[in-house]
Design a protein around this motif. Structure first.
Motif, PDB file in Angstrom:
ATOM      1  N   GLN A 108      -0.237  -7.577  -1.862  1.00 20.77           N
ATOM      2  CA  GLN A 108      -0.195  -6.731  -3.059  1.00 20.77           C
ATOM      3  C   GLN A 108      -0.373  -7.542  -4.336  1.00 20.77           C
ATOM      4  O   GLN A 108      -1.180  -7.181  -5.203  1.00 20.77           O
ATOM      5  CB  GLN A 108       1.131  -5.963  -3.098  1.00 20.77           C
ATOM      6  N   GLY A 139       4.055  -0.710  -4.314  1.00 24.24           N
ATOM      7  CA  GLY A 139       3.200   0.370  -3.840  1.00 24.24           C
ATOM      8  C   GLY A 139       3.389   1.661  -4.618  1.00 24.24           C
ATOM      9  O   GLY A 139       2.423   2.377  -4.892  1.00 24.24           O
ATOM     10  N   ALA A 144       8.178   1.890   2.878  1.00 24.65           N
ATOM     11  CA  ALA A 144       7.308   0.718   2.954  1.00 24.65           C
ATOM     12  C   ALA A 144       7.133   0.282   4.395  1.00 24.65           C
ATOM     13  O   ALA A 144       6.041  -0.093   4.822  1.00 24.65           O
ATOM     14  CB  ALA A 144       7.885  -0.432   2.133  1.00 24.65           C
ATOM     15  N   ALA A 203       1.404   2.143   6.011  1.00 25.78           N
ATOM     16  CA  ALA A 203       0.044   2.679   5.895  1.00 25.78           C
ATOM     17  C   ALA A 203      -0.589   2.862   7.273  1.00 25.78           C
ATOM     18  O   ALA A 203      -1.529   3.652   7.438  1.00 25.78           O
ATOM     19  CB  ALA A 203      -0.817   1.754   5.040  1.00 25.78           C
ATOM     20  N   ARG A 248       7.738  -1.753  -1.299  1.00 24.26           N
ATOM     21  CA  ARG A 248       7.789  -0.318  -1.601  1.00 24.26           C
ATOM     22  C   ARG A 248       7.545  -0.045  -3.079  1.00 24.26           C
ATOM     23  O   ARG A 248       6.737   0.824  -3.449  1.00 24.26           O
ATOM     24  CB  ARG A 248       9.147   0.253  -1.183  1.00 24.26           C
ATOM     25  N   PRO A 296      -0.714   2.585  -6.836  1.00 23.88           N
ATOM     26  CA  PRO A 296      -1.197   3.292  -5.640  1.00 23.88           C
ATOM     27  C   PRO A 296      -2.239   2.518  -4.840  1.00 23.88           C
ATOM     28  O   PRO A 296      -2.266   2.624  -3.604  1.00 23.88           O
ATOM     29  CB  PRO A 296      -1.789   4.581  -6.223  1.00 23.88           C
ATOM     30  N   ARG A 333      -0.808   0.439  -1.999  1.00 19.96           N
ATOM     31  CA  ARG A 333      -0.088   1.062  -0.890  1.00 19.96           C
ATOM     32  C   ARG A 333      -0.737   0.773   0.463  1.00 19.96           C
ATOM     33  O   ARG A 333      -0.071   0.823   1.497  1.00 19.96           O
ATOM     34  CB  ARG A 333       0.001   2.574  -1.104  1.00 19.96           C
ATOM     35  N   MET A 372       1.068  -1.704   2.641  1.00 16.97           N
ATOM     36  CA  MET A 372       2.393  -1.404   3.172  1.00 16.97           C
ATOM     37  C   MET A 372       2.312  -1.205   4.688  1.00 16.97           C
ATOM     38  O   MET A 372       1.376  -0.575   5.184  1.00 16.97           O
ATOM     39  CB  MET A 372       2.968  -0.157   2.495  1.00 16.97           C
TER      40      MET A 372
END
Length: 375
Positions: free
Chosen positions: A32, A86, A138, A99, A83, A90, A93, A96
């Motif tokens: 991320q 994310g 998450a 996902a 979490r 967006p 995400r 995560m």
């Protein structure tokens, strides 16, 4: 059906060496922050100085209050960072673990009626928590269900094997709530939800119609324990059993809020009639045990005591709103102690509420006034 008959929150940790391996939540944060432009090593699931520095910069520069409130980045808190990044970004995400779709095991295998019921119950559960509480997990949670204790224990062991850890002794834990195929039950483990149901002659459309509501209700109850663990950063295998239990707050809150979510889903989606505060007070009247004496792990025994915990949590949720329940776990995850987190979430001290509750539980009018915010 009283939840104590079918709910067991397993708080054991994996093999001691597991914490040394790559962690999916750490890998999530690494990916991320890299996607957001920070200079970090290739994601490997291990905490490193560059990623820690990047998260600290996000705390100082970011506009997200949720990220600013997070404790420092480390193995235990990585799930919270994954979490909240994310939620704030967006586009991040996709990194995560959640996902990816959950692994679903059920009696009869893919395509069977039980498999369809378990998979749909979990989808309904996740949708409920997103719409009702705004919660997006998450971590990925896998699910399994069966009427056969040995089969369900095998499913649990295989799901754990896929994640390269093992709890061991699953048959014993599962049998405590499933009673060898004679009852409904649920077990919440780190990143795993297990459900069981009574043996049936045929697992057909009639069985599906009869059991879907009950199984989903159990799933909601157990998923709340997953939420509690994630928000309090108690999903890491670096947390030892005692500290994981303590980090999650009083036992009456742990089980009472799971009861609140379960009954709320059944009322909204399962056709259950809401008995109102008076009905909940009547249910709780059969136990004389005080709320203060329901704090520690193992302190709740029997449906009467679960009814007390449910009433205590429901009064708080109705007075302060459903979101306040999750806020309590968030404040604990930020590093606050039980009293401070309770004060922030509900506007009063935990010890003060436990004393007040002994009056509320015995007076329907006072309980209703408290829930409505009139006292």
């Amino acid at each position: 059906m009283p939840s104590f008959l079918f709910s067991f929150f397993l708080l054991v940790l994996a093999l001691p060496g597991h914490a040394a391996g790559p962690d999916p939540s750490v890998a999530c944060v690494e990916a991320q922050v890299a996607a957001l432009g920070y200079s970090v090593p290739k994601p490997d699931g291990r905490v490193d100085p560059q990623t820690r520095a990047a998260t600290q910069a996000m705390k100082q520069q970011g506009k997200s209050a949720a990220i600013r409130a997070l404790p420092g980045f480390k193995l235990e808190t990585a799930v919270g960072w994954c979490r909240e990044i994310g939620m704030s970004h967006p586009a991040a995400r996709k990194f995560m673990p959640s996902a990816k779709p959950p692994i679903v095991y059920a009696h009869g295998g893919p395509g069977s009626v039980p498999h369809k019921v378990v998979a749909q119950a979990f989808r309904d559960t996740e949708n409920y928590f997103r719409s009702r509480y705004g919660f997006l997990s998450a971590s990925r949670v896998d699910v399994a269900g069966s009427h056969d204790v040995r089969e369900l224990a095998g499913f649990a062991a295989e799901l754990q094997r896929k994640r390269r850890y093992s709890f061991g002794g699953m048959s014993k834990f599962i049998n405590r709530v499933c009673d060898e195929g004679y009852s409904y039950g649920g077990v919440a483990i780190i990143n795993q939800l297990l459900v069981c149901w009574p043996t049936a002659k045929r697992f057909d459309a009639a069985w599906q119609k009869k059991t879907r509501r009950v199984i989903t209700g159990i799933m909601v109850h157990e998923y709340m324990h997953h939420v509690q663990r994630e928000l309090t950063n108690s999903k890491s295998f670096a947390r030892r059993n005692y500290y994981a239990r303590r980090s999650m707050g009083p036992k009456w809150m742990v089980e009472g809020t799971a009861e609140v979510a379960q009954l709320d889903w059944l009322i909204r989606h399962g056709g259950l009639k809401n008995p109102g505060i008076g009905g909940y007070v009547n249910r709780a009247a059969k136990s004389a045990k005080s709320l203060r004496n329901m704090r520690e792990h193992g302190a709740l025994k029997g449906g009467d005591q679960y009814a007390v915990a449910h009433l205590a949590a429901r009064l708080l949720a109705e007075r302060n709103g459903a979101q306040s329940i999750l806020n309590y776990w968030r404040y604990l995850g930020h590093g606050n102690n039980w009293e401070t987190a309770f004060q922030k979430a509900f506007g009063m001290r935990l010890s003060d509420y436990e004393r007040l509750f002994e009056t509320l539980r015995r007076d329907r009018a006072k309980a209703a006034a408290f829930a409505a915010g009139r006292s």
